[in-house]
Scaffold this active site. Structure first.
Site, short mmCIF file in Angstrom:
data_model
loop_
_atom_site.label_atom_id
_atom_site.label_comp_id
_atom_site.label_asym_id
_atom_site.label_seq_id
_atom_site.Cartn_x
_atom_site.Cartn_y
_atom_site.Cartn_z
N GLU A 88 5.69 1.97 6.41
CA GLU A 88 7.05 1.98 5.88
C GLU A 88 6.85 2.03 4.38
OE1 GLU A 88 10.02 2.10 7.26
OE2 GLU A 88 9.20 2.16 9.29
N THR A 139 4.30 -2.66 10.65
CA THR A 139 3.52 -1.42 10.51
C THR A 139 2.40 -1.58 9.48
OG1 THR A 139 5.34 0.02 11.15
CG2 THR A 139 3.65 1.00 9.75
N THR A 196 -1.44 1.76 -2.81
CA THR A 196 -0.51 2.14 -3.88
C THR A 196 -0.73 1.32 -5.16
OG1 THR A 196 1.84 1.92 -4.49
CG2 THR A 196 1.12 0.58 -2.68
N ASP A 197 -0.33 1.88 -6.29
CA ASP A 197 -0.40 1.14 -7.56
C ASP A 197 0.52 -0.08 -7.55
OD1 ASP A 197 2.02 2.54 -7.68
OD2 ASP A 197 1.67 3.41 -9.67
N GLU A 198 1.52 -0.06 -6.64
CA GLU A 198 2.53 -1.12 -6.66
C GLU A 198 1.95 -2.49 -6.31
OE1 GLU A 198 6.38 -0.02 -5.17
OE2 GLU A 198 5.95 2.10 -5.45
N TYR A 243 7.75 -4.42 0.18
CA TYR A 243 6.89 -3.26 0.44
C TYR A 243 5.51 -3.46 -0.18
CZ TYR A 243 4.73 1.28 -0.60
OH TYR A 243 3.82 2.31 -0.76
N LYS A 297 1.68 -3.94 1.47
CA LYS A 297 0.55 -3.05 1.17
C LYS A 297 -0.63 -3.85 0.61
CE LYS A 297 0.39 0.90 1.45
NZ LYS A 297 0.00 1.80 2.58
N TYR A 337 19.16 3.58 -11.42
CA TYR A 337 19.18 2.12 -11.37
C TYR A 337 19.03 1.51 -12.77
CZ TYR A 337 17.98 2.79 -6.36
OH TYR A 337 17.95 3.17 -5.03
P1 NAD Z 1 6.47 8.48 4.31
O1 NAD Z 1 7.45 7.36 4.45
O2 NAD Z 1 6.94 9.81 3.87
O3 NAD Z 1 5.71 8.70 5.71
C1 NAD Z 1 5.26 7.65 6.50
C2 NAD Z 1 4.83 8.23 7.86
O4 NAD Z 1 4.30 7.15 8.65
C3 NAD Z 1 5.98 8.85 8.67
O5 NAD Z 1 5.56 10.06 9.25
C4 NAD Z 1 6.26 7.82 9.74
O6 NAD Z 1 6.77 8.38 10.95
C5 NAD Z 1 4.87 7.22 9.95
N1 NAD Z 1 4.91 5.85 10.49
C6 NAD Z 1 5.67 4.81 10.05
N2 NAD Z 1 5.45 3.73 10.81
C7 NAD Z 1 4.50 4.07 11.72
C8 NAD Z 1 3.85 3.37 12.77
N3 NAD Z 1 4.13 2.09 13.02
N4 NAD Z 1 2.91 4.01 13.49
C9 NAD Z 1 2.64 5.33 13.24
N5 NAD Z 1 3.23 6.04 12.28
C10 NAD Z 1 4.16 5.42 11.53
O7 NAD Z 1 5.34 7.92 3.36
P2 NAD Z 1 4.46 8.68 2.26
O8 NAD Z 1 5.22 8.74 1.00
O9 NAD Z 1 3.90 9.92 2.84
O10 NAD Z 1 3.29 7.61 2.04
C11 NAD Z 1 2.12 7.65 2.84
C12 NAD Z 1 1.20 6.52 2.44
O11 NAD Z 1 0.88 6.62 1.06
C13 NAD Z 1 1.83 5.14 2.62
O12 NAD Z 1 0.83 4.26 3.11
C14 NAD Z 1 2.25 4.73 1.21
O13 NAD Z 1 2.22 3.33 1.06
C15 NAD Z 1 1.18 5.42 0.39
N6 NAD Z 1 1.56 5.79 -0.99
C16 NAD Z 1 2.70 6.52 -1.21
C17 NAD Z 1 3.03 6.90 -2.51
C18 NAD Z 1 4.25 7.76 -2.80
O14 NAD Z 1 4.55 8.01 -3.97
N7 NAD Z 1 4.96 8.27 -1.80
C19 NAD Z 1 2.20 6.53 -3.57
C20 NAD Z 1 1.04 5.77 -3.31
C21 NAD Z 1 0.75 5.43 -2.00
P1 TYD Z 2 11.18 5.42 -5.84
O1 TYD Z 2 11.13 6.90 -5.68
O2 TYD Z 2 11.94 4.61 -4.86
O3 TYD Z 2 9.66 4.92 -5.96
P2 TYD Z 2 9.08 3.45 -6.34
O4 TYD Z 2 10.20 2.49 -6.47
O5 TYD Z 2 8.25 3.13 -5.15
O6 TYD Z 2 8.32 3.64 -7.60
O7 TYD Z 2 11.78 5.10 -7.28
C1 TYD Z 2 11.17 5.56 -8.45
C2 TYD Z 2 11.93 4.99 -9.63
O8 TYD Z 2 13.25 5.54 -9.64
C3 TYD Z 2 12.11 3.48 -9.55
O9 TYD Z 2 12.03 2.94 -10.86
C4 TYD Z 2 13.51 3.30 -8.99
C5 TYD Z 2 14.24 4.51 -9.55
N1 TYD Z 2 15.33 5.04 -8.69
C6 TYD Z 2 16.60 5.25 -9.24
O10 TYD Z 2 16.85 4.99 -10.43
N2 TYD Z 2 17.58 5.76 -8.43
C7 TYD Z 2 17.35 6.05 -7.12
O11 TYD Z 2 18.30 6.48 -6.41
C8 TYD Z 2 16.05 5.84 -6.58
C9 TYD Z 2 15.75 6.14 -5.14
C10 TYD Z 2 15.07 5.34 -7.42
#
Ligand code: NAD
Ligand code: TYD
Length: 339
Positions: free
Chosen positions: A84, A100, A125-127, A151, A155, A208
């Site tokens: 998630e 998850t 993640t960096d978070e 979240y 992680k 935001y």
């Molecule tokens: P996303 O939300 O787009 O995709 C998540 C996927 O995981 C989906 O296909 C979902 O169906 C699947 N999933 C969720 N719960 C599951 C479960 N219980 N079993 C099997 N599959 C399940 O996420 P994303 O943005 O592609 O991120 C992928 C990974 O990278 C995550 O672990 C996230 O923490 C990490 N990450 C994301 C970012 C970013 O900017 N998006 C940055 C750093 C790290």
């Molecule tokens: P997001 O894409 O949710 O990534 P993360 O919070 O995991 O870094 O958000 C990126 C930045 O944008 C974060 O500072 C929150 C801001 N944000 C808005 O200002 N408006 C929005 O509708 C969303 C989704 C994010």
């Protein structure tokens, strides 16, 4: 190389699978994904042409029996993307994040150990490091873990489990921690695709707080190449930060998108801030570039241009998501994948 990818129907996982299948003819992928709201079978509809090199299994990484069955087929490596991933959703309800992101990771680690899988890669993640002040140095791998959202806490918990399995059982595990990704196939709840698609639809762009939060942006393909590098060359037990050294204030990104799309700034709507909103993320990825030779190849200027173009050209893809229609495609795509 036989790779088990989890969460491969999401944004980064699907880009990673496409990258691996296109780049290497000797790689085969099994994708285990639960198809949550964030999983979209349409993302990988073009894998048909790779024949047996791509296989899809629908299921939950927290379902131990299923994970045992899939891992017993002995892939060479497991790359865990399944999560998630949206902070705002975790603020509303953290339960599924713990199930998850934490319990699911534990199930994968246990099966990895049981079947003596050569390598486990955790996509983090960096978070997990928390928030930086304006003049703080970017995060390195030795920074403390100080997650601020449910979240990022989930992680960070998963990262600690991975570390424990490496230390306790000598499992070959590596962790990547990446900054904010952008690019094609990102679910339009995240900042960049939400702003692009709202602007195209002429609806308000919700910013935001004061819009001055900073994120360090990286194109998803640069992230995918870094995972490929760490999976092959990373040292066991190590953590590798991944980032684009590309810090921008949210409001500047939103304004840039409006300008590129020829839309007015009046679409911007400042809304209440996210609770616990991290002010700034920035990554120091020197370890990855010095030790493993990875560097990002796509500049933000190039990447954002390509990404905006992709969303403009693939309007049916995101419109189906925004209307919820994509959910009805599951049966169609899933049915065809079962044949
Ligand atoms: P996303 O939300 O787009 O995709 C998540 C996927 O995981 C989906 O296909 C979902 O169906 C699947 N999933 C969720 N719960 C599951 C479960 N219980 N079993 C099997 N599959 C399940 O996420 P994303 O943005 O592609 O991120 C992928 C990974 O990278 C995550 O672990 C996230 O923490 C990490 N990450 C994301 C970012 C970013 O900017 N998006 C940055 C750093 C790290
Ligand atoms: P997001 O894409 O949710 O990534 P993360 O919070 O995991 O870094 O958000 C990126 C930045 O944008 C974060 O500072 C929150 C801001 N944000 C808005 O200002 N408006 C929005 O509708 C969303 C989704 C994010």
């Amino acid at each position: 190389m036989r790779v088990l990818v989890t969460g491969g129907l999401g944004f980064i996982g699907s880009n990673f699978i496409l990258h691996m299948l296109e780049t290497y003819s000797d790689v085969s992928i099994t994708n285990l994904d639960l198809i949550t709201y964030a999983g979209n079978l349409e993302n990988l509809k073009d894998t048909d042409r790779h024949g047996d090199r791509y296989q899809f299994v629908k299921g939950d990484i927290a379902d131990r029996n299923l994970v045992d069955d899939v891992v017993s087929r002995k892939p060479d490596v497991i790359v865990n993307f399944a999560a998630e991933s949206h902070v705002d959703r975790s603020i509303l309800d953290a339960s599924q994040f713990l199930r998850t992101n934490v319990i699911g990771t534990q199930a994968l680690l246990d099966c990895c150990r049981k079947y003596k899988i050569d390598r486990y890669v955790q996509i983090s993640t960096d978070e997990v490091y928390g928030s930086l002040g304006p003049s703080d140095a970017p995060f390195t791998e030795t920074n403390d873990l100080k997650p601020n959202s449910p979240y990022s806490a989930s992680k960070a918990s998963a990262d600690l489990l991975v570390r424990a399995y490496y230390k306790t059982y000598g499992m070959d595990a590596v962790i990547t921690r990446c900054s904010n990704n952008y690019g094609p196939l990102q679910f339009p709840e995240k900042l960049i695709p939400l702003m692009i698609t709202n602007a195209v639809q002429d609806i308000e762009l919700p910013v935001y707080g004061d819009g001055m939060n900073v994120r360090d942006w990286i194109h998803v393909m640069d992230h995918c190449r870094s995972i490929d590098t760490v999976m092959r060359k990373g040292k066991t037990g190590q953590i590798y930060n991944v980032g684009g050294s590309c810090e921008h204030h949210n409001i500047d990104i939103v304004r840039l998108i409006l300008t590129k799309l020829g839309k007015p700034d009046s679409l911007i709507k400042y809304v209440s801030d996210r609770p616990g909103h991290d002010r700034r993320y920035a990554m120091n990825a020197q370890k990855l570039s010095n030790e493993l030779g990875w560097t990002p190849l796509i500049s933000f200027e190039q990447g954002i241009e390509q990404t905006i173009k992709w969303y403009v050209e693939n309007e049916p893809w995101w419109r189906r998501i925004k209307t919820g229609e994509y959910l009805t495609y599951y049966e169609k795509w899933y049915g065809s994948l079962q044949k």
